[in-house]
Motif scaffolding. Sequence first.
Motif, PDB file in Angstrom:
ATOM      1  N   GLU A   1       0.823  -1.213   0.000  1.00 13.05           N
ATOM      2  CA  GLU A   1       0.000   0.000   0.000  1.00 13.05           C
ATOM      3  C   GLU A   1       0.856   1.261   0.000  1.00 13.05           C
ATOM      4  O   GLU A   1       0.507   2.245  -0.653  1.00 13.05           O
ATOM      5  N   THR A   2       1.963   1.235   0.712  1.00 10.50           N
ATOM      6  CA  THR A   2       2.868   2.389   0.720  1.00 10.50           C
ATOM      7  C   THR A   2       3.392   2.641  -0.685  1.00 10.50           C
ATOM      8  O   THR A   2       3.396   3.783  -1.171  1.00 10.50           O
ATOM      9  N   THR A   3       3.792   1.586  -1.368  1.00 14.47           N
ATOM     10  CA  THR A   3       4.282   1.706  -2.743  1.00 14.47           C
ATOM     11  C   THR A   3       3.185   2.236  -3.657  1.00 14.47           C
ATOM     12  O   THR A   3       3.424   3.140  -4.467  1.00 14.47           O
ATOM     13  N   ARG A   4       1.990   1.702  -3.529  1.00 10.39           N
ATOM     14  CA  ARG A   4       0.868   2.145  -4.367  1.00 10.39           C
ATOM     15  C   ARG A   4       0.560   3.623  -4.150  1.00 10.39           C
ATOM     16  O   ARG A   4       0.352   4.367  -5.112  1.00 10.39           O
ATOM     17  N   VAL A   5       0.519   4.047  -2.902  1.00  9.53           N
ATOM     18  CA  VAL A   5       0.181   5.441  -2.593  1.00  9.53           C
ATOM     19  C   VAL A   5       1.297   6.386  -3.033  1.00  9.53           C
ATOM     20  O   VAL A   5       1.026   7.463  -3.567  1.00  9.53           O
ATOM     21  N   LEU A   6       2.547   5.976  -2.836  1.00  7.91           N
ATOM     22  CA  LEU A   6       3.656   6.831  -3.273  1.00  7.91           C
ATOM     23  C   LEU A   6       3.655   7.018  -4.788  1.00  7.91           C
ATOM     24  O   LEU A   6       4.045   8.077  -5.282  1.00  7.91           O
ATOM     25  N   SER A   7       3.200   6.015  -5.517  1.00 10.14           N
ATOM     26  CA  SER A   7       3.190   6.135  -6.970  1.00 10.14           C
ATOM     27  C   SER A   7       1.884   6.722  -7.503  1.00 10.14           C
ATOM     28  O   SER A   7       1.835   7.164  -8.650  1.00 10.14           O
ATOM     29  N   ASN A   8       0.842   6.736  -6.696  1.00 14.70           N
ATOM     30  CA  ASN A   8      -0.446   7.273  -7.136  1.00 14.70           C
ATOM     31  C   ASN A   8      -1.208   7.819  -5.931  1.00 14.70           C
ATOM     32  O   ASN A   8      -2.039   7.125  -5.349  1.00 14.70           O
ATOM     33  N   SER A   9      -0.933   9.055  -5.578  1.00 13.83           N
ATOM     34  CA  SER A   9      -1.532   9.636  -4.381  1.00 13.83           C
ATOM     35  C   SER A   9      -3.044   9.834  -4.499  1.00 13.83           C
ATOM     36  O   SER A   9      -3.716  10.032  -3.486  1.00 13.83           O
ATOM     37  N   SER A  10      -3.603   9.731  -5.699  1.00 15.20           N
ATOM     38  CA  SER A  10      -5.053   9.880  -5.850  1.00 15.20           C
ATOM     39  C   SER A  10      -5.813   8.717  -5.194  1.00 15.20           C
ATOM     40  O   SER A  10      -7.026   8.797  -5.006  1.00 15.20           O
ATOM     41  N   LEU A  11      -5.110   7.649  -4.829  1.00 18.90           N
ATOM     42  CA  LEU A  11      -5.747   6.547  -4.105  1.00 18.90           C
ATOM     43  C   LEU A  11      -6.313   7.009  -2.764  1.00 18.90           C
ATOM     44  O   LEU A  11      -7.258   6.415  -2.250  1.00 18.90           O
ATOM     45  N   ILE A  12      -5.731   8.058  -2.212  1.00 19.01           N
ATOM     46  CA  ILE A  12      -6.168   8.556  -0.914  1.00 19.01           C
ATOM     47  C   ILE A  12      -7.430   9.396  -1.043  1.00 19.01           C
ATOM     48  O   ILE A  12      -8.305   9.336  -0.215  1.00 19.01           O
ATOM     49  N   GLY A  13      -7.531  10.164  -2.099  1.00 15.84           N
ATOM     50  CA  GLY A  13      -8.707  11.003  -2.285  1.00 15.84           C
ATOM     51  C   GLY A  13      -8.601  12.289  -1.488  1.00 15.84           C
ATOM     52  O   GLY A  13      -7.825  12.408  -0.532  1.00 15.84           O
ATOM     53  N   TYR A  14      -9.384  13.256  -1.895  1.00 20.17           N
ATOM     54  CA  TYR A  14      -9.337  14.570  -1.259  1.00 20.17           C
ATOM     55  C   TYR A  14      -9.755  14.476   0.209  1.00 20.17           C
ATOM     56  O   TYR A  14     -10.813  13.932   0.525  1.00 20.17           O
ATOM     57  N   GLY A  15      -8.913  14.982   1.074  1.00 20.48           N
ATOM     58  CA  GLY A  15      -9.216  14.992   2.498  1.00 20.48           C
ATOM     59  C   GLY A  15      -8.999  13.660   3.200  1.00 20.48           C
ATOM     60  O   GLY A  15      -9.203  13.559   4.403  1.00 20.48           O
ATOM     61  N   GLY A  16      -8.596  12.635   2.460  1.00 21.35           N
ATOM     62  CA  GLY A  16      -8.358  11.333   3.066  1.00 21.35           C
ATOM     63  C   GLY A  16      -7.042  11.292   3.823  1.00 21.35           C
ATOM     64  O   GLY A  16      -6.211  12.187   3.711  1.00 21.35           O
ATOM     65  N   CYS A  17      -6.854  10.271   4.581  1.00 26.10           N
ATOM     66  CA  CYS A  17      -5.663  10.123   5.425  1.00 26.10           C
ATOM     67  C   CYS A  17      -4.832   8.940   4.928  1.00 26.10           C
ATOM     68  O   CYS A  17      -5.339   7.818   4.827  1.00 26.10           O
ATOM     69  N   ALA A  18      -3.560   9.197   4.626  1.00 30.20           N
ATOM     70  CA  ALA A  18      -2.670   8.153   4.116  1.00 30.20           C
ATOM     71  C   ALA A  18      -2.475   7.031   5.133  1.00 30.20           C
ATOM     72  O   ALA A  18      -2.520   5.850   4.789  1.00 30.20           O
ATOM     73  N   ALA A  19      -2.256   7.388   6.386  1.00 23.73           N
ATOM     74  CA  ALA A  19      -2.054   6.368   7.425  1.00 23.73           C
ATOM     75  C   ALA A  19      -3.324   5.539   7.625  1.00 23.73           C
ATOM     76  O   ALA A  19      -3.254   4.315   7.767  1.00 23.73           O
ATOM     77  N   CYS A  20      -4.474   6.198   7.609  1.00 22.16           N
ATOM     78  CA  CYS A  20      -5.741   5.483   7.766  1.00 22.16           C
ATOM     79  C   CYS A  20      -6.001   4.552   6.585  1.00 22.16           C
ATOM     80  O   CYS A  20      -6.547   3.465   6.764  1.00 22.16           O
ATOM     81  N   HIS A  21      -5.588   4.972   5.404  1.00 23.29           N
ATOM     82  CA  HIS A  21      -5.737   4.122   4.219  1.00 23.29           C
ATOM     83  C   HIS A  21      -5.025   2.782   4.443  1.00 23.29           C
ATOM     84  O   HIS A  21      -5.600   1.722   4.189  1.00 23.29           O
ATOM     85  N   VAL A  22      -3.800   2.852   4.940  1.00 24.45           N
ATOM     86  CA  VAL A  22      -3.035   1.627   5.203  1.00 24.45           C
ATOM     87  C   VAL A  22      -3.680   0.839   6.340  1.00 24.45           C
ATOM     88  O   VAL A  22      -3.814  -0.385   6.262  1.00 24.45           O
ATOM     89  N   LEU A  23      -4.101   1.529   7.375  1.00 25.70           N
ATOM     90  CA  LEU A  23      -4.752   0.864   8.505  1.00 25.70           C
ATOM     91  C   LEU A  23      -6.003   0.105   8.052  1.00 25.70           C
ATOM     92  O   LEU A  23      -6.192  -1.063   8.395  1.00 25.70           O
ATOM     93  N   PHE A  24      -6.843   0.747   7.251  1.00 28.85           N
ATOM     94  CA  PHE A  24      -8.068   0.097   6.791  1.00 28.85           C
ATOM     95  C   PHE A  24      -7.780  -1.051   5.819  1.00 28.85           C
ATOM     96  O   PHE A  24      -8.526  -2.027   5.773  1.00 28.85           O
ATOM     97  N   LYS A  25      -6.693  -0.951   5.078  1.00 26.10           N
ATOM     98  CA  LYS A  25      -6.292  -2.059   4.209  1.00 26.10           C
ATOM     99  C   LYS A  25      -5.879  -3.266   5.058  1.00 26.10           C
ATOM    100  O   LYS A  25      -6.199  -4.406   4.722  1.00 26.10           O
ATOM    101  N   LEU A  26      -5.182  -3.013   6.171  1.00 26.82           N
ATOM    102  CA  LEU A  26      -4.836  -4.100   7.100  1.00 26.82           C
ATOM    103  C   LEU A  26      -6.093  -4.744   7.672  1.00 26.82           C
ATOM    104  O   LEU A  26      -6.195  -5.976   7.754  1.00 26.82           O
ATOM    105  N   ILE A  27      -7.052  -3.922   8.069  1.00 22.08           N
ATOM    106  CA  ILE A  27      -8.308  -4.435   8.629  1.00 22.08           C
ATOM    107  C   ILE A  27      -8.990  -5.356   7.627  1.00 22.08           C
ATOM    108  O   ILE A  27      -9.391  -6.472   7.966  1.00 22.08           O
ATOM    109  N   LYS A  28      -9.094  -4.879   6.385  1.00 19.88           N
ATOM    110  CA  LYS A  28      -9.798  -5.645   5.351  1.00 19.88           C
ATOM    111  C   LYS A  28      -9.027  -6.897   4.947  1.00 19.88           C
ATOM    112  O   LYS A  28      -9.591  -7.991   4.864  1.00 19.88           O
ATOM    113  N   THR A  29      -7.737  -6.760   4.701  1.00 16.39           N
ATOM    114  CA  THR A  29      -6.937  -7.867   4.178  1.00 16.39           C
ATOM    115  C   THR A  29      -6.710  -8.965   5.212  1.00 16.39           C
ATOM    116  O   THR A  29      -6.751 -10.150   4.881  1.00 16.39           O
ATOM    117  N   LEU A  30      -6.453  -8.563   6.458  1.00 12.96           N
ATOM    118  CA  LEU A  30      -6.120  -9.545   7.491  1.00 12.96           C
ATOM    119  C   LEU A  30      -7.274  -9.835   8.443  1.00 12.96           C
ATOM    120  O   LEU A  30      -7.097 -10.539   9.438  1.00 12.96           O
TER     121      LEU A  30
END
Length: 87
Positions: free
Chosen positions: A17-46
């Motif tokens: 997710e860090t690699t994806r976000v660093l290469s395409n910051s639009s994954l976060i969306g306006y007003g979104g949180c980069a750290a929360c994006h990774v946290l929620f990916k952990l919740i969903k994936t694991l």
Amino acid sequence: MYSKEKIDSANRVIDSETTRVLSNSSLIGYGGCAACHVLFKLIKTLSLSESDAGDLLSQALFEDPQLNDRFIEMVEKIHMKERMMGV
């Protein structure tokens, strides 16, 4: 304390997710949180609770300083540089 297997799984998710976000910051969306994006990916994936995901994220980053540095770089890129916050 999490098992090595669980931490390794978390490391893969965080790294990916860090690699994806660093290469395409639009994954976060306006007003979104980069750290929360990774946290929620952990919740969903694991299949973790928010609390467990937060604990696992902290432990994984603590145990892997290189990954921790990349994670911080991602957060700074999104929240400080691209959004001009803290400038």
